[in-house]
Design an enzyme around this catalytic site. Structure first.
Site, PDB file in Angstrom:
ATOM      1  N   ARG A   1       0.862  -1.061  -0.047  1.00  0.00           N
ATOM      2  CA  ARG A   1       0.154  -0.048   0.089  1.00  0.00           C
ATOM      3  C   ARG A   1       0.787   1.136  -0.050  1.00  0.00           C
ATOM      4  NH1 ARG A   1      -2.053   0.142   4.643  1.00  0.00           N
ATOM      5  NH2 ARG A   1      -0.984   1.756   5.475  1.00  0.00           N
TER       6      ARG A   1
ATOM      7  N   ASP B   1      -7.198  18.722 -15.270  1.00  0.00           N
ATOM      8  CA  ASP B   1      -7.577  17.265 -15.682  1.00  0.00           C
ATOM      9  C   ASP B   1      -7.027  17.319 -16.932  1.00  0.00           C
ATOM     10  OD1 ASP B   1      -8.762  14.945 -16.811  1.00  0.00           O
ATOM     11  OD2 ASP B   1     -10.354  15.079 -15.458  1.00  0.00           O
TER      12      ASP B   1
END
Length: 387
Positions: free
Chosen positions: A51, A175
């Protein structure tokens, strides 16, 4: 030659990469492991738990940073997970100014999730950057930009917005999913954060869901790395491998996407069954000159409205396509057609959709890398089926 000096086409293959240290593998191996052996507590070789970091994901993150001309890359389980991490930089009472024409999932995350935690969002048309000014105050923390926008194909001047953001000490997040680093690099134009739905063009083969963030500032990167590890929406090793593999052909795919996109846009513009085409490559497109200056091409995303302009017309066209596939998503090697009002943007209330131009007859195309003549013939037969 330093890898930082490489041209883009070479960066997609070699940027941030090196042969695997264990056996010299040219492609980074898929380290399908959750944990790593330690000689003593904290005594490891750079990786302790997947992780926190995984060698395959790290290889991808290095590649992402390289192709966006950034210093730090982060890979997430989806584009929305990447956006979620950016918004977790904020606290209750902070404000975000977002373009009013954006992906429906982004809108849903802003309105249905983060508004519940006291974040305030303003949705503003940004084709004229001066329209942002009146919304900026001492609580503004982020200006959120899509360009080209989804699905209206509006173009926002990143450099002008970045100057406004810097003047007011506000982060600018862009974006870059539609354009990809092949066509524009927002960090070079003054953005602080670049985000991608790597599911789309970066992966490029419709076989993975992933997200990415690239930044230049270490302090910001450290904050995002902490959120990535603490929240856990990381990209797994197999998916990291798939995106990294996709990036290695990004330049050749994008070249064909752009070539086909130009042919399809012109074909639709000249078709007697088409009312309007949205594509920034047309000289009459609003902010076409901005697109020419900040992009190296106009991409393979096109939207249009058929003559008649009804929901039934749009439905008939997209259901009768044979080469284009009616499906969610975009940016794969195959051509896709979608109906934003009932698919990608259905989470936006109808009145809000229509304010930005997303009417029920609106069709969005993701032009793939097939033969352009086959794509034109397919659209022609579907459009002529309106008779």
């Amino acid at each position: 030659m330093s890898k930082k000096q490489l041209k883009f086409n070479t960066k997609t293959i070699h940027g941030g990469q090196q042969p695997d240290k264990a056996y010299g593998a040219v492609m980074p191996p898929i380290y399908q492991t959750s944990t790593f052996a330690q000689s003593t507590p904290g005594g490891h070789r750079g990786f302790e738990y997947s992780r926190s970091a995984n060698p395959t994901r790290t290889a991808l993150e290095n590649s992402l940073a390289s192709i966006e001309n950034g210093a730090y890359g982060l890979a997430f389980a989806s584009g929305l997970a990447a956006i979620d991490a950016v918004l977790k930089l904020l606290k209750p009472g902070d404000e975000v100014i977002s373009t009013n024409d954006l992906y429906g999932g982004s809108y849903r995350l802003f309105k249905k999730v983060f508004e519940n935690y006291g974040i305030v969002f303003h949705f503003v048309g940004m084709t004229d950057p001066s329209s942002i000014t009146s919304f900026i105050n001492d609580k503004t923390k982020i200006i959120w930009v899509e360009t080209p926008t989804n699905p209206m194909m509006n173009i926002i001047d990143i450099k002008s917005v970045s100057e406004l953001a810097k003047k007011n000490r506000v982060w600018l997040a862009v974006d870059n999913t539609f354009a990809t680093p092949y066509l524009q690099n927002p960090l070079d134009l003054g953005a602080d954060i670049v985000m991608h739905s790597a599911t789309k063009y970066l992966g490029g083969h419709s076989d993975v869901v992933a997200g990415a963030i690239v930044v230049n500032k270490k302090e910001l990167a450290d904050q995002l790395y902490f959120i990535q590890n603490a929240s856990g929406a990381i990209l797994g090793p197999m998916d990291s491998f798939l995106v990294l593999r996709g990036i290695k052909t990004l330049h050749v795919r994008m070249q064909r996407h752009c070539e086909n996109g130009a042919e399809i846009a012109k074909f639709l513009k000249d078709h007697d069954k088409v009312e309007k085409v949205y594509w920034p490559g047309f000289s009459e497109h609003p902010n076409h000159n901005v697109a020419r200056n900040q992009m190296r091409g106009f991409g393979g995303m096109i939207s249009f409205i058929p003559k008649g302009g009804t929901y039934k017309d749009a439905l008939k066209i997209i259901e009768n396509l044979k080469v284009f596939t009616l499906a969610e998503s975009l940016g794969g090697v195959e051509s896709l057609a979608g109906h934003p009002a009932s698919m990608t943007h259905a989470s936006i209330p109808k009145e809000e959709r229509e304010k930005s131009g997303i009417v029920d007859a609106f069709i969005r195309l993701s032009v793939g890398i097939e033969d352009a003549e086959d794509l034109k013939n397919d659209l022609d037969q579907a459009l002529n089926g309106l008779d």
